[in-house]
Design an enzyme around this catalytic site. Structure first.
Site, PDB file in Angstrom:
ATOM      1  N   TYR A 162       0.929  -1.177   0.028  1.00 55.27           N
ATOM      2  CA  TYR A 162       0.069   0.192   0.389  1.00 55.27           C
ATOM      3  C   TYR A 162       0.812   1.242   0.130  1.00 55.27           C
ATOM      4  O   TYR A 162       0.022   2.617  -0.251  1.00 55.27           O
ATOM      5  CB  TYR A 162      -0.857  -0.207   1.406  1.00 55.27           C
ATOM      6  CG  TYR A 162      -1.683  -1.944   0.971  1.00 55.27           C
ATOM      7  CD1 TYR A 162      -1.526  -2.017   0.559  1.00 55.27           C
ATOM      8  CD2 TYR A 162      -2.506  -1.407   2.161  1.00 55.27           C
ATOM      9  CE1 TYR A 162      -2.726  -3.470   0.802  1.00 55.27           C
ATOM     10  CE2 TYR A 162      -3.284  -2.296   2.491  1.00 55.27           C
ATOM     11  CZ  TYR A 162      -3.352  -3.164   1.755  1.00 55.27           C
ATOM     12  OH  TYR A 162      -4.325  -4.740   1.777  1.00 55.27           O
ATOM     13  N   LYS A 219     -12.922  -0.203   5.032  1.00 56.94           N
ATOM     14  CA  LYS A 219     -11.644   1.067   5.492  1.00 56.94           C
ATOM     15  C   LYS A 219     -13.174   2.156   5.019  1.00 56.94           C
ATOM     16  O   LYS A 219     -13.441   2.381   4.765  1.00 56.94           O
ATOM     17  CB  LYS A 219     -11.014   1.352   4.029  1.00 56.94           C
ATOM     18  CG  LYS A 219     -10.572   2.103   3.245  1.00 56.94           C
ATOM     19  CD  LYS A 219     -11.441   3.245   2.380  1.00 56.94           C
ATOM     20  CE  LYS A 219     -10.710   4.940   2.506  1.00 56.94           C
ATOM     21  NZ  LYS A 219     -11.499   5.200   0.394  1.00 56.94           N
ATOM     22  N   SER A 220     -12.311   3.571   6.013  1.00 59.27           N
ATOM     23  CA  SER A 220     -13.783   4.742   5.725  1.00 59.27           C
ATOM     24  C   SER A 220     -12.474   5.510   5.904  1.00 59.27           C
ATOM     25  O   SER A 220     -11.972   5.503   7.011  1.00 59.27           O
ATOM     26  CB  SER A 220     -14.725   4.739   6.900  1.00 59.27           C
ATOM     27  OG  SER A 220     -15.899   6.737   6.028  1.00 59.27           O
ATOM     28  N   ARG A 256     -18.172   7.821   8.694  1.00 55.25           N
ATOM     29  CA  ARG A 256     -18.791   6.437   9.401  1.00 55.25           C
ATOM     30  C   ARG A 256     -17.419   5.584   9.536  1.00 55.25           C
ATOM     31  O   ARG A 256     -18.080   4.032   9.680  1.00 55.25           O
ATOM     32  CB  ARG A 256     -18.006   6.408   6.493  1.00 55.25           C
ATOM     33  CG  ARG A 256     -19.477   6.336   6.454  1.00 55.25           C
ATOM     34  CD  ARG A 256     -19.433   6.072   5.114  1.00 55.25           C
ATOM     35  NE  ARG A 256     -18.574   6.801   4.187  1.00 55.25           N
ATOM     36  CZ  ARG A 256     -18.424   8.353   3.773  1.00 55.25           C
ATOM     37  NH1 ARG A 256     -19.385   8.877   3.704  1.00 55.25           N
ATOM     38  NH2 ARG A 256     -17.528   9.094   3.220  1.00 55.25           N
ATOM     39  N   ASN A 293     -19.577   2.124  10.768  1.00 55.71           N
ATOM     40  CA  ASN A 293     -17.827   0.864  11.083  1.00 55.71           C
ATOM     41  C   ASN A 293     -17.951  -0.326  12.319  1.00 55.71           C
ATOM     42  O   ASN A 293     -18.005  -1.449  12.136  1.00 55.71           O
ATOM     43  CB  ASN A 293     -17.770   0.924   9.724  1.00 55.71           C
ATOM     44  CG  ASN A 293     -17.867   1.545   8.928  1.00 55.71           C
ATOM     45  OD1 ASN A 293     -19.497   0.774   8.054  1.00 55.71           O
ATOM     46  ND2 ASN A 293     -17.139   1.582   7.700  1.00 55.71           N
TER      47      ASN A 293
HETATM   48  P1  NDP Z   1     -14.356  -1.997   2.468  1.00 57.04           P
HETATM   49  O1  NDP Z   1     -15.126  -2.744   1.703  1.00 57.04           O
HETATM   50  O2  NDP Z   1     -13.199  -2.128   3.485  1.00 57.04           O
HETATM   51  O3  NDP Z   1     -15.389  -0.200   1.433  1.00 57.04           O
HETATM   52  C1  NDP Z   1     -14.592   1.114   1.414  1.00 57.04           C
HETATM   53  C2  NDP Z   1     -15.638   1.363   0.116  1.00 57.04           C
HETATM   54  O4  NDP Z   1     -16.767   1.815   1.440  1.00 57.04           O
HETATM   55  C3  NDP Z   1     -14.860   3.049   0.340  1.00 57.04           C
HETATM   56  O5  NDP Z   1     -15.051   3.487  -0.483  1.00 57.04           O
HETATM   57  C4  NDP Z   1     -15.374   3.834   1.938  1.00 57.04           C
HETATM   58  O6  NDP Z   1     -15.558   5.022   1.102  1.00 57.04           O
HETATM   59  C5  NDP Z   1     -16.982   2.915   1.607  1.00 57.04           C
HETATM   60  N1  NDP Z   1     -17.489   2.781   3.329  1.00 57.04           N
HETATM   61  C6  NDP Z   1     -16.975   2.288   4.463  1.00 57.04           C
HETATM   62  N2  NDP Z   1     -17.336   3.029   5.399  1.00 57.04           N
HETATM   63  C7  NDP Z   1     -19.051   2.997   4.384  1.00 57.04           C
HETATM   64  C8  NDP Z   1     -20.510   2.783   5.374  1.00 57.04           C
HETATM   65  N3  NDP Z   1     -20.173   3.048   6.301  1.00 57.04           N
HETATM   66  N4  NDP Z   1     -21.290   2.660   3.744  1.00 57.04           N
HETATM   67  C9  NDP Z   1     -21.437   3.099   3.072  1.00 57.04           C
HETATM   68  N5  NDP Z   1     -19.883   3.438   2.509  1.00 57.04           N
HETATM   69  C10 NDP Z   1     -19.288   3.194   3.105  1.00 57.04           C
HETATM   70  O7  NDP Z   1     -13.835  -2.364   0.746  1.00 57.04           O
HETATM   71  P2  NDP Z   1     -11.721  -2.052   0.376  1.00 57.04           P
HETATM   72  O8  NDP Z   1     -11.015  -2.931  -0.253  1.00 57.04           O
HETATM   73  O9  NDP Z   1     -11.377  -0.376   0.903  1.00 57.04           O
HETATM   74  O10 NDP Z   1     -11.733  -3.403   2.138  1.00 57.04           O
HETATM   75  C11 NDP Z   1     -11.173  -2.954   3.357  1.00 57.04           C
HETATM   76  C12 NDP Z   1      -9.869  -2.879   3.352  1.00 57.04           C
HETATM   77  O11 NDP Z   1      -9.171  -4.474   3.014  1.00 57.04           O
HETATM   78  C13 NDP Z   1      -8.392  -2.240   2.532  1.00 57.04           C
HETATM   79  O12 NDP Z   1      -8.343  -0.830   2.375  1.00 57.04           O
HETATM   80  C14 NDP Z   1      -7.278  -2.965   3.162  1.00 57.04           C
HETATM   81  O13 NDP Z   1      -6.657  -2.116   4.637  1.00 57.04           O
HETATM   82  C15 NDP Z   1      -7.502  -4.505   3.233  1.00 57.04           C
HETATM   83  N6  NDP Z   1      -7.656  -5.058   1.529  1.00 57.04           N
HETATM   84  C16 NDP Z   1      -6.975  -6.321   1.875  1.00 57.04           C
HETATM   85  C17 NDP Z   1      -6.336  -7.041   0.601  1.00 57.04           C
HETATM   86  C18 NDP Z   1      -5.584  -8.353   0.623  1.00 57.04           C
HETATM   87  O14 NDP Z   1      -5.150  -8.259  -0.496  1.00 57.04           O
HETATM   88  N7  NDP Z   1      -5.249  -8.381   1.802  1.00 57.04           N
HETATM   89  C19 NDP Z   1      -7.375  -6.190  -0.406  1.00 57.04           C
HETATM   90  C20 NDP Z   1      -7.774  -4.936  -0.661  1.00 57.04           C
HETATM   91  C21 NDP Z   1      -7.809  -4.570   0.676  1.00 57.04           C
HETATM   92  P3  NDP Z   1     -15.507   6.199   2.423  1.00 57.04           P
HETATM   93  O15 NDP Z   1     -14.063   5.666   2.580  1.00 57.04           O
HETATM   94  O16 NDP Z   1     -15.702   7.685   1.619  1.00 57.04           O
HETATM   95  O17 NDP Z   1     -16.146   6.107   3.512  1.00 57.04           O
END
Ligand code: NDP
Length: 279
Positions: A55, A235-236, A241, A245
Site C-alpha cells: 500500500y 476502510k473509511s 462512517r 462501522n
Molecule cells: P471496503 O469494503 O472496506 O469498502 C471501502 C469503501 O466503502 C470506501 O469507498 C468507503 O468510502 C466506503 N464505505 C466505508 N464505510 C461505509 C459505510 N458505512 N457506508 C457506505 N460506504 C462506506 O473495501 P476495501 O477494498 O477498501 O477493503 C478494506 C480494507 O481491506 C482495505 O482498506 C485494506 O486494508 C484491506 N484489503 C486487503 C487486501 C488483501 O489483498 N489482503 C485487498 C484489498 C483490501 P469512504 O472512505 O468515503 O467512507
C-alpha cells in the site's frame, strides 16, 4: 514487548493474542490522508489497523498512530509483505523493513500478502513467520489470499495457520474456503468487507434488517461478519462512517436474517485469482 489489551470485542487468534473484530483498512490511502484517517480512527475508538508494504503507506500509518497519542501497546497492528521476501531468512528482512517504516519494534500480525504459487516459496515464508513468532518479534502470523490448496501445502509441513485474510462479502461468500478454515482452526479476516461500498449495500437482505433495527446497511453487513465469528477491516476516511462501522456490537441479527445474507453468494469468488495475481 508491550502487550495489547483490547478495549472492544475481540477473538482469540492464538493463545493469549486477542484480535479486535473490527479493524481499520487503510488501502488506498497514502501520505497525509492515511495519517489523518488513522489518527481519526483511533480517536474514534479503533484499536486495530491494517496496512501492507504494497500500500506504500506504512510510514503514514505509523505517523497516524503516533499522532493519536494512544500507546502502541493498546493497538493491534497488522501488515503484510510482498513476494520478494518469501523465504525463511527473507521474512526476517521484511520484518525489519516493515517495523522501521511503521516506527514500531514489533508487529501484532504479519501476513504473507499473496501466495505467488509460481514462485513456490510461500511455505518457507510461513516457516520464517512461525520462527519470528516463536522468537517474540511478532505476536502472530498469517496469510492472505490463500486458497484451500495453498493452505493445505502449509498445513502439510505441520504448521497451524492462525488466520487467512481474504475478500469476503455477501456476494463473494467463499463457502468452501470458510469450511476449510473452520475444519483447521484458521481464523477468517474479511477484506473489502463492505463490497467496496457498492451495490450489495442496496440489497433487501441488508436494507430490510437495517430499517427494522434503525441501523445502516453497512452496519448490518459488518454485523453479519462478526456474528459469523470473522474479523472485518472496513476502510473509511470519513469520521462518521468510521464510527458507524465500529458500532456493530449492540444489536444482533436473527438466524433467518443471517441465512438471507448468506444466500446472496453468487459463487463467482474473489475479483483476483491468487494463482495468477501477485506482488
Ligand atoms: P471496503 O469494503 O472496506 O469498502 C471501502 C469503501 O466503502 C470506501 O469507498 C468507503 O468510502 C466506503 N464505505 C466505508 N464505510 C461505509 C459505510 N458505512 N457506508 C457506505 N460506504 C462506506 O473495501 P476495501 O477494498 O477498501 O477493503 C478494506 C480494507 O481491506 C482495505 O482498506 C485494506 O486494508 C484491506 N484489503 C486487503 C487486501 C488483501 O489483498 N489482503 C485487498 C484489498 C483490501 P469512504 O472512505 O468515503 O467512507
Amino acid at each position: 514487548m508491550s502487550r495489547f489489551k483490547a478495549a472492544g470485542p475481540t477473538a482469540e487468534l492464538t493463545p493469549g493474542v486477542n484480535i479486535p473484530l473490527i479493524g481499520m483498512g487503510t488501502w488506498p490511502m497514502k501520505g497525509s490522508e492515511a495519517t489523518e484517517a488513522v489518527r481519526q480512527a483511533i480517536d474514534n475508538g479503533y484499536r486495530h489497523v491494517d496496512t501492507s508494504e504494497n500500500y506504500e503507506n506504512e510510514e503514514a500509518v505509523g505517523e497516524g498512530i503516533r499522532r493519536s497519542g494512544v500507546d502502541r501497546g493498546e493497538l493491534f497492528l497488522t501488515t503484510k509483505f510482498n513476494s520478494r521476501w518469501h523465504g525463511r531468512d527473507a521474512v526476517r528482512t521484511a520484518f525489519g523493513h516493515a517495523t522501521r517504516r511503521l516506527g514500531t519494534d514489533y508487529l501484532d500480525l504479519f501476513l504473507v500478502h499473496w501466495p505467488n504459487p509460481a514462485q513456490g516459496r510461500f511455505v518457507e515464508a510461513c516457516e520464517g513467520l512461525q520462527q519470528l513468532a516463536d522468537e517474540g518479534f511478532i505476536r502472530a502470523w498469517g496469510v492472505s489470499n490463500f486458497k484451500t490448496e495453498h493452505l493445505q501445502q502449509v498445513q502439510h509441513v505441520g504448521l497451524v495457520v492462525p488466520l487467512n485474510q481474504v475478500q469476503l462479502d455477501p456476494e463473494c461468500g467463499q463457502p468452501a474456503l470458510l469450511a476449510h478454515h473452520r475444519a483447521h482452526g484458521v481464523m477468517t479476516a474479511a477484506y473489502s468487507p463492505l463490497g467496496r461500498g457498492g451495490a450489495v449495500l442496496g440489497h433487501p437482505a441488508l436494507t430490510g434488517p437495517a430499517e427494522m433495527l434503525g441501523r445502516s446497511p453497512a452496519q448490518v453487513l459488518l454485523r453479519w461478519h462478526v456474528q459469523h465469528g470473522r474479523v472485518a477491516i472496513p476502510k473509511s476516511a470519513d469520521a462518521g462512517r468510521q464510527r458507524e462501522n465500529l458500532d456493530v456490537f449492540s444489536f444482533s441479527l436473527t438466524p433467518g436474517q443471517l441465512d438471507a445474507i448468506d444466500a446472496l453468494d453468487t459463487g463467482a469468488g474473489p475479483r483476483l485469482d491468487s494463482d495468477a495475481f501477485f506482488h
